[in-house]
Motif scaffolding. Structure first.
Motif, PDB file in Angstrom:
ATOM      1  N   CYS A  21       0.842  -1.200   0.000  1.00 43.30           N
ATOM      2  CA  CYS A  21       0.000   0.000   0.000  1.00 43.30           C
ATOM      3  C   CYS A  21       0.868   1.238   0.000  1.00 43.30           C
ATOM      4  CB  CYS A  21      -0.936   0.020   1.209  1.00 43.30           C
ATOM      5  SG  CYS A  21      -2.185   1.333   1.048  1.00 43.30           S
ATOM      6  N   ASN A  23      -0.177   3.989   1.381  1.00 45.96           N
ATOM      7  CA  ASN A  23      -0.505   4.676   2.627  1.00 45.96           C
ATOM      8  C   ASN A  23      -0.087   3.798   3.805  1.00 45.96           C
ATOM      9  OD1 ASN A  23      -1.647   6.922   1.488  1.00 45.96           O
ATOM     10  ND2 ASN A  23      -3.769   6.355   1.910  1.00 45.96           N
ATOM     11  N   ALA A  24      -0.105   4.394   4.977  1.00 44.25           N
ATOM     12  CA  ALA A  24       0.123   3.628   6.205  1.00 44.25           C
ATOM     13  C   ALA A  24      -0.858   4.160   7.242  1.00 44.25           C
ATOM     14  CB  ALA A  24       1.564   3.781   6.665  1.00 44.25           C
ATOM     15  N   CYS A  25      -2.142   3.979   6.970  1.00 44.32           N
ATOM     16  CA  CYS A  25      -3.190   4.559   7.813  1.00 44.32           C
ATOM     17  C   CYS A  25      -3.112   4.042   9.245  1.00 44.32           C
ATOM     18  CB  CYS A  25      -4.571   4.243   7.254  1.00 44.32           C
ATOM     19  SG  CYS A  25      -4.799   4.784   5.555  1.00 44.32           S
ATOM     20  N   PHE A  27      -5.486   3.613  11.172  1.00 44.17           N
ATOM     21  CA  PHE A  27      -6.633   2.758  11.498  1.00 44.17           C
ATOM     22  C   PHE A  27      -6.680   1.509  10.626  1.00 44.17           C
ATOM     23  CE2 PHE A  27      -7.773   5.836   8.300  1.00 44.17           C
ATOM     24  CZ  PHE A  27      -8.268   5.019   7.296  1.00 44.17           C
ATOM     25  N   CYS A  28      -5.652   1.283   9.822  1.00 45.44           N
ATOM     26  CA  CYS A  28      -5.714   0.214   8.816  1.00 45.44           C
ATOM     27  C   CYS A  28      -6.003  -1.141   9.443  1.00 45.44           C
ATOM     28  CB  CYS A  28      -4.386   0.154   8.067  1.00 45.44           C
ATOM     29  SG  CYS A  28      -4.374  -1.141   6.805  1.00 45.44           S
ATOM     30  N   ARG A  30      -4.856  -3.663   8.450  1.00 44.49           N
ATOM     31  CA  ARG A  30      -3.597  -4.407   8.436  1.00 44.49           C
ATOM     32  C   ARG A  30      -2.922  -4.357   9.806  1.00 44.49           C
ATOM     33  NH1 ARG A  30      -0.002  -2.453   3.668  1.00 44.49           N
ATOM     34  NH2 ARG A  30      -0.365  -0.483   4.698  1.00 44.49           N
ATOM     35  N   GLY A  72      -4.374  -4.236   1.649  1.00 41.74           N
ATOM     36  CA  GLY A  72      -3.444  -3.581   0.740  1.00 41.74           C
ATOM     37  C   GLY A  72      -4.216  -2.838  -0.325  1.00 41.74           C
ATOM     38  N   ASN A 100      -7.474   3.485  -2.303  1.00 43.69           N
ATOM     39  CA  ASN A 100      -7.040   4.731  -1.676  1.00 43.69           C
ATOM     40  C   ASN A 100      -6.934   5.854  -2.712  1.00 43.69           C
ATOM     41  OD1 ASN A 100      -4.593   4.401  -3.028  1.00 43.69           O
ATOM     42  ND2 ASN A 100      -3.455   3.770  -1.214  1.00 43.69           N
TER      43      ASN A 100
END
Ligand code: SF4
Length: 199
Positions: A21, A23-25, A27-28, A30, A72, A100
């Protein structure tokens, strides 16, 4: 245990093509190391081929939607996604991309025209109403990730896809309202989802 490439929730079949991904949110899902609705979505043995996934889908008409989603960003697997989506469409199914919105940055070219005829519906995660908040919460690796995401939602609509922005209700009523105003300005529908807390 075998890696999970496809999993069913309700009437939909979800396709887990990648763990990559841009992003690295914070709240993910993941970050939920264990499971997601009882499914283990970390791909230990690598990313699945389009043919493997097509084999698992079988008859797509059994599902309301076949959704590219997972742990992802599906557009990292653009070619595989398009091949699978073409199969689903050719066999009478309906496709949705949960994204995203940074697929064109990831590919280094405008991918929206490639989705036409293959992806019916596009859910673009808006997440927040400002670039500053987006960067704080989603930590995009592309400097213009936020702008690209906004444009992606608009471009998908312009290309005739059924596209919308989504936010999760945990951002609070005020931020949801700000997102509503922004989405309206951009001419893109907004959907507010409930937070998923499965693990
Ligand atoms: S865009 Fe989606 S997959 Fe990527 S870090 Fe954010 S929540 Fe996770």
């Amino acid at each position: 245990m075998m890696d999970t490439y496809t999993y069913q929730i309700g009437e939909n079949l979800y396709i887990n093509l990648t763990n990559r991904c841009s992003n690295a949110c914070t709240f993910c899902v993941r970050n939920e190391k264990a499971s997601y609705y009882g499914n283990y979505l970390w791909l230990k043995d690598g990313e699945p081929s389009a043919q493997t996934v097509i084999g698992e889908i079988g008859d797509p008409k059994r599902y309301k939607e076949v959704v590219f989603c997972g742990f992802g960003e599906p557009t990292y697997r653009l070619d595989a996604m398009l091949e699978i989506a073409a199969y689903v469409k050719a066999h009478g199914g309906t496709t949705r991309l949960n994204t995203n919105g940074q697929g064109s940055l990831i590919a280094g070219r405008d991918i929206v025209p490639l989705l036409v005829g293959k992806i019916d519906r596009v859910n673009v995660s808006l997440n927040n109403a400002t670039k500053a908040r987006y960067e704080e919460v989603c930590k995009p690796k592309f400097a213009d990730g936020y702008e690209a995401m906004l444009r992606f939602g608009q471009d998908c609509l312009k290309a005739g896809l059924d596209a919308w922005f989504s936010v999760v209700d945990v951002i609070g009523a005020e931020e949801v309202e700000a997102c509503r105003r922004l989405a309206k300005e951009l001419g893109v529908p907004l959907r507010v989802r409930e937070m998923i807390t499965d693990s």
